[in-house]
Design an enzyme around this catalytic site. Structure first.
Site, mmCIF file in Angstrom:
data_model
loop_
_atom_site.group_PDB
_atom_site.id
_atom_site.type_symbol
_atom_site.label_atom_id
_atom_site.label_comp_id
_atom_site.label_asym_id
_atom_site.label_seq_id
_atom_site.Cartn_x
_atom_site.Cartn_y
_atom_site.Cartn_z
ATOM 1 N N GLU A 48 -2.846 -2.766 -5.857
ATOM 2 C CA GLU A 48 -3.707 -1.622 -6.161
ATOM 3 C C GLU A 48 -5.118 -2.123 -6.443
ATOM 4 O O GLU A 48 -5.314 -3.130 -7.107
ATOM 5 C CB GLU A 48 -3.176 -0.870 -7.384
ATOM 6 C CG GLU A 48 -4.020 0.339 -7.772
ATOM 7 C CD GLU A 48 -3.523 1.048 -9.025
ATOM 8 O OE1 GLU A 48 -3.815 2.238 -9.182
ATOM 9 O OE2 GLU A 48 -2.846 0.395 -9.853
ATOM 10 N N CYS B 137 1.172 2.833 -8.212
ATOM 11 C CA CYS B 137 1.213 2.536 -9.639
ATOM 12 C C CYS B 137 1.876 3.642 -10.470
ATOM 13 O O CYS B 137 3.084 3.783 -10.469
ATOM 14 C CB CYS B 137 -0.192 2.225 -10.133
ATOM 15 S SG CYS B 137 -0.224 1.325 -11.707
ATOM 16 N N LYS C 152 -3.303 8.510 -4.539
ATOM 17 C CA LYS C 152 -2.514 8.507 -5.773
ATOM 18 C C LYS C 152 -2.389 9.924 -6.319
ATOM 19 O O LYS C 152 -3.387 10.603 -6.587
ATOM 20 C CB LYS C 152 -3.191 7.588 -6.790
ATOM 21 C CG LYS C 152 -2.386 7.294 -8.036
ATOM 22 C CD LYS C 152 -3.113 6.240 -8.867
ATOM 23 C CE LYS C 152 -2.313 5.750 -10.040
ATOM 24 N NZ LYS C 152 -3.025 4.669 -10.771
#
Length: 275
Positions: free
Chosen positions: A43, A154, A113
């Protein structure tokens, strides 16, 4: 083909975009020299994990020098590359976006995300991605020559519904480039990856930046791969490291025959539905 060589690039990310891209380039080329099929970057691999830096480092997709270099590396090495994530700018918004390149250097999927990291842990970590970033709203499953893969980033790993929908769409490997910190990492990193793999009987892989003690945000590192039985087949430590693993997708079929969790789900009583 059921066996896949996957390279986990736990690279040290610093406050220098050019140097970060050079490091990623070096790791990708090294991974290719070991006949890897798939390379995974962390990331924010070209950018320090900081709201201020997300703004400074943000790139528009069509003008991105970072993505242009990764595309050329994928084509040169004839290798799939999951380009962790970068701060992607579109109009006035910034997204935390992951890109998947095929062996010809073409972007075949992208994931913004979905769940922004807004946390305040007493005596631990405070961070609010929503101060800068905009969440994505799309589920992303990509077709490769090996299998379908599900994409997340994440904090997305904490939400089992995303994994369940991606697996319902046919994903056999779930990828989550991530940058857990020194509070949440020791507590939850391994647990979450084992849970998502076990819940869905798939491979679950997370690749993080190495711990950089000079940075404001301290990444936990510990890039990880978990098999469909929920076993950790690889987990790194804190430092920079390239690790190549081989997985066999036939393990998914074996585990699902032994414990038919997906078959035994009571879809007549409950179901995860994508809007």
């Amino acid at each position: 083909m059921t066996k896949i060589k996957i390279a986990l690039c736990q690279m040290n990310v610093i406050d220098n975009k050019q140097e970060n891209i050079l490091k990623a380039t070096s790791m990708i080329n090294e991974a290719a020299s070991f006949d890897s099929d798939f390379v995974v970057l962390p990331e924010m691999f070209n950018c320090p994990y900081s709201n201020e830096k997300f703004i400074e480092y943000a790139e528009e997709e069509k003008l991105s020098s970072t993505l242009d270099i990764i595309s050329k590396l994928a084509k040169k090495n004839e290798i799939y590359i999951l380009a962790g994530s970068i701060p992607e700018k579109e109009n006035s918004k910034i997204y935390n976006t992951s890109y998947l390149f095929d062996r010809k250097g073409k972007i075949i999927a992208k994931h913004r995300k979905m769940h922004l990291f807004d946390v305040d842990v007493k005596d631990g970590i405070y961070f609010k991605e929503s101060d800068t970033l905009t969440p994505g709203n799309e589920f992303n499953v990509a077709e490769t020559e090996f299998s379908k893969i599900g994409m997340g980033i994440c904090y997305d790993v904490r939400f089992p519904q995303l994994a369940q929908i991606n697996v319902k769409k046919g994903a056999e490997i779930l990828f989550y480039p991530g940058a857990f910190n020194m509070t949440t990492g020791p507590a939850h990193w391994e647990l979450l990856f084992r849970s998502r793999a076990l819940d869905n009987q798939v491979f679950c892989i997370g690749v993080a930046p190495a711990l950089n003690e000079d940075a404001d945000y301290h990444s936990y590192g510990h890039s990880i791969a978990v098999n469909p039985w929920g076993e950790v087949i690889c987990q790194l430590e804190y430092g920079e490291e390239l690790k190549i693993i081989e997985i066999d997708l036939d393990e998914i079929k074996k585990v699902r025959e032994e414990i038919p969790v997906l078959k035994n789900k009571r879809n007549d009583l409950y179901e995860i539905i994508e809007k």
